[in-house]
Design a protein around this motif. Structure first.
Motif, PDB file in Angstrom:
ATOM      1  N   HIS A  28       3.474 -12.465   4.842  1.00 45.48           N
ATOM      2  CA  HIS A  28       2.236 -12.022   4.206  1.00 45.48           C
ATOM      3  C   HIS A  28       1.580 -10.883   4.983  1.00 45.48           C
ATOM      4  N   ARG A  29       1.554 -10.985   6.302  1.00 45.77           N
ATOM      5  CA  ARG A  29       0.940  -9.936   7.112  1.00 45.77           C
ATOM      6  C   ARG A  29       1.719  -8.626   7.008  1.00 45.77           C
ATOM      7  N   THR A  30       3.058  -8.730   6.965  1.00 43.40           N
ATOM      8  CA  THR A  30       3.872  -7.518   6.824  1.00 43.40           C
ATOM      9  C   THR A  30       3.639  -6.864   5.468  1.00 43.40           C
ATOM     10  N   LYS A  31       3.601  -7.653   4.418  1.00 44.19           N
ATOM     11  CA  LYS A  31       3.381  -7.104   3.074  1.00 44.19           C
ATOM     12  C   LYS A  31       1.992  -6.493   2.960  1.00 44.19           C
ATOM     13  N   ALA A  32       0.999  -7.080   3.631  1.00 45.55           N
ATOM     14  CA  ALA A  32      -0.354  -6.523   3.613  1.00 45.55           C
ATOM     15  C   ALA A  32      -0.379  -5.150   4.287  1.00 45.55           C
ATOM     16  N   LEU A  33       0.353  -5.027   5.408  1.00 48.12           N
ATOM     17  CA  LEU A  33       0.425  -3.727   6.089  1.00 48.12           C
ATOM     18  C   LEU A  33       1.087  -2.688   5.187  1.00 48.12           C
ATOM     19  N   ILE A  34       2.150  -3.089   4.492  1.00 50.96           N
ATOM     20  CA  ILE A  34       2.842  -2.158   3.592  1.00 50.96           C
ATOM     21  C   ILE A  34       1.908  -1.687   2.484  1.00 50.96           C
ATOM     22  N   LEU A  64       6.947   1.650   9.379  1.00 53.79           N
ATOM     23  CA  LEU A  64       6.864   1.347   7.950  1.00 53.79           C
ATOM     24  C   LEU A  64       6.531   2.586   7.130  1.00 53.79           C
ATOM     25  N   ARG A  65       5.659   3.454   7.656  1.00 55.45           N
ATOM     26  CA  ARG A  65       5.343   4.718   6.964  1.00 55.45           C
ATOM     27  C   ARG A  65       6.598   5.576   6.827  1.00 55.45           C
ATOM     28  N   ALA A  66       7.357   5.690   7.918  1.00 56.06           N
ATOM     29  CA  ALA A  66       8.572   6.500   7.886  1.00 56.06           C
ATOM     30  C   ALA A  66       9.564   5.934   6.872  1.00 56.06           C
ATOM     31  N   LEU A  67       9.685   4.621   6.813  1.00 58.81           N
ATOM     32  CA  LEU A  67      10.608   3.988   5.877  1.00 58.81           C
ATOM     33  C   LEU A  67      10.170   4.208   4.427  1.00 58.81           C
ATOM     34  N   LEU A  68       8.893   4.044   4.151  1.00 55.91           N
ATOM     35  CA  LEU A  68       8.401   4.243   2.787  1.00 55.91           C
ATOM     36  C   LEU A  68       8.565   5.693   2.350  1.00 55.91           C
ATOM     37  N   GLU A  84      -1.315  -1.488   2.588  1.00 64.10           N
ATOM     38  CA  GLU A  84      -2.311  -0.599   3.207  1.00 64.10           C
ATOM     39  C   GLU A  84      -1.723   0.796   3.421  1.00 64.10           C
ATOM     40  N   ILE A  85      -0.473   0.848   3.867  1.00 62.09           N
ATOM     41  CA  ILE A  85       0.195   2.140   4.086  1.00 62.09           C
ATOM     42  C   ILE A  85       0.386   2.871   2.752  1.00 62.09           C
ATOM     43  N   LYS A  86       0.731   2.137   1.713  1.00 56.63           N
ATOM     44  CA  LYS A  86       0.890   2.753   0.399  1.00 56.63           C
ATOM     45  C   LYS A  86      -0.400   3.427  -0.057  1.00 56.63           C
ATOM     46  N   ARG A  87      -1.526   2.742   0.162  1.00 52.20           N
ATOM     47  CA  ARG A  87      -2.813   3.341  -0.221  1.00 52.20           C
ATOM     48  C   ARG A  87      -3.055   4.629   0.550  1.00 52.20           C
ATOM     49  N   ASP A  88      -2.722   4.622   1.840  1.00 50.72           N
ATOM     50  CA  ASP A  88      -2.893   5.828   2.649  1.00 50.72           C
ATOM     51  C   ASP A  88      -1.985   6.949   2.143  1.00 50.72           C
ATOM     52  N   LEU A  89      -0.738   6.629   1.826  1.00 55.12           N
ATOM     53  CA  LEU A  89       0.190   7.645   1.327  1.00 55.12           C
ATOM     54  C   LEU A  89      -0.277   8.198  -0.013  1.00 55.12           C
ATOM     55  N   ASP A  90      -0.822   7.330  -0.868  1.00 50.04           N
ATOM     56  CA  ASP A  90      -1.370   7.788  -2.154  1.00 50.04           C
ATOM     57  C   ASP A  90      -2.504   8.770  -1.920  1.00 50.04           C
ATOM     58  N   ASN A  91      -3.378   8.446  -0.989  1.00 47.65           N
ATOM     59  CA  ASN A  91      -4.523   9.322  -0.700  1.00 47.65           C
ATOM     60  C   ASN A  91      -4.086  10.662  -0.119  1.00 47.65           C
TER      61      ASN A  91
END
Length: 554
Positions: free
Chosen positions: A400-406, A374-378, A408-415
């Protein structure tokens, strides 16, 4: 003249003389040796040389046919490292004091018999793979040269008991008009490679293969599976005309490459491509794809000892998006399990794998693996129009679980200061009856549906799609299957969600008008089928098609 019936494995018509490719594994003489350790060392040297040779073939294949179809050569290299295979050869040499060639042959035939006795196409193919690697080992041990077409003048039709993948890829394509084999099926590696290489092929002739002789003139029809031996003048003339018609049809279809896919009564539909590699994306572009309707990301995992890194995946996804500027690229997240197994993941054997831990179930139970993808895709999303597709959904919780992971990854990428696009689309596959039945609620969570008619048919009709004896029961035209498709399309439309079809039935001339009449907005097909489907769409008048559909029972 004789007409032999086989399986049409790769379309096209070829006329020419046979060249027998003697690639089959032959019995090996049993010779007693005095120094088993030295013989085992000779086996080890040959085994490593064979592995090195396979790595070289893989690199060549990677350039010619892309990562998906070339992965088989990595698998073969891994099989030569298989502990059971190596232990069997070593044990025979040690205990029987025999030559390495004999030990390899005995091991190959024992394992081939084991795999061939299993009522599963995937496992039977593993038996063919064992023969392939064993033949390679025997050639290395004996110093025999691999057969090739270097000394052949002109073009020929290759005849063989069975062409192994490594033999197929090494053939001089400029001299190979077609393939004809005793063994094989439409789903064998050789058939897949033939289609990728654009070479007509008929496989599975079985006992009829014995009617063939070296240098005899034949006609090969890769569409009907017919092989005409020593055709008479009338038959030859008829097939020359048919070949001309086939080539003319290909030329006619090529003119539609840049034409819109619009029915006569004005409905616009996107015709996109199902792909498994960057090489397939290039073929899709050449055939006028209006986007990528299904990028099977599991191709990145097949035939590998290690899971692809985030960086490796990012490069592939970015390239796919860049090669389709301004067009939607739907990338399906990892869909492994059932008949698709990746050695790097160590998937467990299951009694009923089609209903086991596969696709989104496997990904959500292995979040670290899933998040890497998901990180690579984003990260790649900034390079084009990305659409994420989640396979084998059966519940809202999975979404819902997949969207929650996405998130979370977005927050990490922002940071981390890593950019990503927020305008990507998020969709789910409708390939289980459960997904179709809850499509009203799923539509409130996603941007699009993609109907996988292959699995939807299998699960709806409780009919194993790989079981040949049940092929008469497996029908995407079944009212129950079409009823579920209609339900999903209508529920999606109520919530502003568009629906595409990416299963093989998207090429069915009878079902295309049915799908479009339902409101399907996209048909995703194999790249070579794009122009044919576009021609069918452009010839449609949906008003008339709706009436015809009632009479056909759709």
């Amino acid at each position: 003249m004789k007409v032999l019936q086989g399986i049409g494995a790769s379309p096209g018509i070829a006329i020419g003389r046979l060249f027998f490719f003697m690639g089959a594994i032959h019995p090996v003489d049993r010779q007693l040796i005095e120094d088993p350790p030295a013989e085992i060392e000779r086996f080890e040297v040959a085994r490593q040389a064979s592995i090195d040779s396979l790595h070289q073939i893989y690199e060549r294949a990677l350039e010619e046919i892309g990562p998906k179809d070339s992965a088989i050569f990595q698998i073969h290299a891994m099989l030569l490292d298989d502990l059971d295979y190596v232990a069997s050869v070593t044990q025979i040499i040690q205990e029987e004091h025999v030559n390495a060639e004999y030990a390899v042959y005995q091991t190959a035939m024992r394992l081939f018999d084991v795999f061939s006795s299993i009522d599963d196409d995937y496992m039977r193919q593993r038996g063919a793979d064992v023969l392939d690697i064993s033949k390679r080992l025997l050639r290395t041990l004996t110093g025999a040269k691999e057969q090739n077409l270097d000394e052949v003048n002109g073009q020929v039709i290759i005849a063989a008991d069975d062409l192994m993948p490594s033999e197929t890829i090494r053939l001089d394509q400029s001299k190979a008009l077609a393939f004809v084999t005793r063994e094989g099926s439409r789903h064998s590696h050789t058939a897949i490679l033939a289609r990728t290489m654009g070479i007509p092929a008929v496989v599975g002739l079985e006992d009829a293969f014995d009617c063939l002789a070296d240098r005899v003139e034949v006609i090969v029809d890769g569409m009907t599976g017919e092989v005409c031996v020593e055709p008479d003048a009338e038959t030859l003339e008829r097939y020359i005309a048919r070949r001309g018609q086939y080539l003319a049809a290909c030329k006619r279809l090529a003119k539609l490459r840049d034409q819109p896919s619009i029915t006569k009564d004005g409905m616009r539909v996107e015709i996109t491509a199902n792909v498994g590699s960057i090489g397939d994306v290039e073929i899709a572009v050449k055939n006028g794809a209006e986007g990528i309707g299904l990028f099977r990301s599991e191709g990145l995992y097949l035939g590998r000892n290690e899971v692809p890194t985030e960086g490796e995946q990012f490069v592939i996804y970015r390239e796919a998006l860049e090669r389709m500027p301004g067009k939607r690229v739907i990338i399906r997240t990892l869909d492994l399990g059932a008949d698709k197994r990746a050695p790097c993941l160590g998937l467990l054997r299951e009694d009923n794998p089609a209903m086991g831990s596969r696709a989104i179930r496997y990904c959500l139970s292995h979040p670290a693996l899933f998040c890497t993808q998901l990180r690579a895709l984003l990260r790649a999303s900034v390079y084009g129009h990305l659409a994420l597709l989640i396979p084998m959904v059966t519940s809202l919780e999975e979404v819902h679980r997949t969207k929650a992971l996405i998130e979370e990854i977005k927050r990490d990428l922002d940071n981390e200061g890593i950019p990503y696009a927020n305008n990507y689309e998020f969709g789910v596959m409708i390939e289980t009856p459960a997904a179709a039945m809850i499509s009203d609620r799923l539509a409130q969570e996603v941007d699009f549906f993609s109907v996988g008619t292959n699995d939807l048919t299998q699960y709806t009709l409780a009919t194993d799609r790989t079981n040949r004896s049940l092929s008469a029961l497996y029908s995407p035209r079944h009212p129950a299957v079409l009823g579920l498709v209609r339900m999903a399309v209508e529920n999606g439309r109520r919530h502003g969600v568009w629906t595409g079809v990416c299963g093989e039935s998207a090429t069915d001339p009878d079902l295309i008008p049915v799908f479009l009449s339902m409101g399907v907005a996209e048909l995703s097909v194999a790249p070579p089928a794009i122009l044919d489907v576009r021609e069918k769409v452009r010839a449609l008048d949906l008003t008339k098609a709706r009436l015809d559909g009632r009479t056909k029972g759709f």
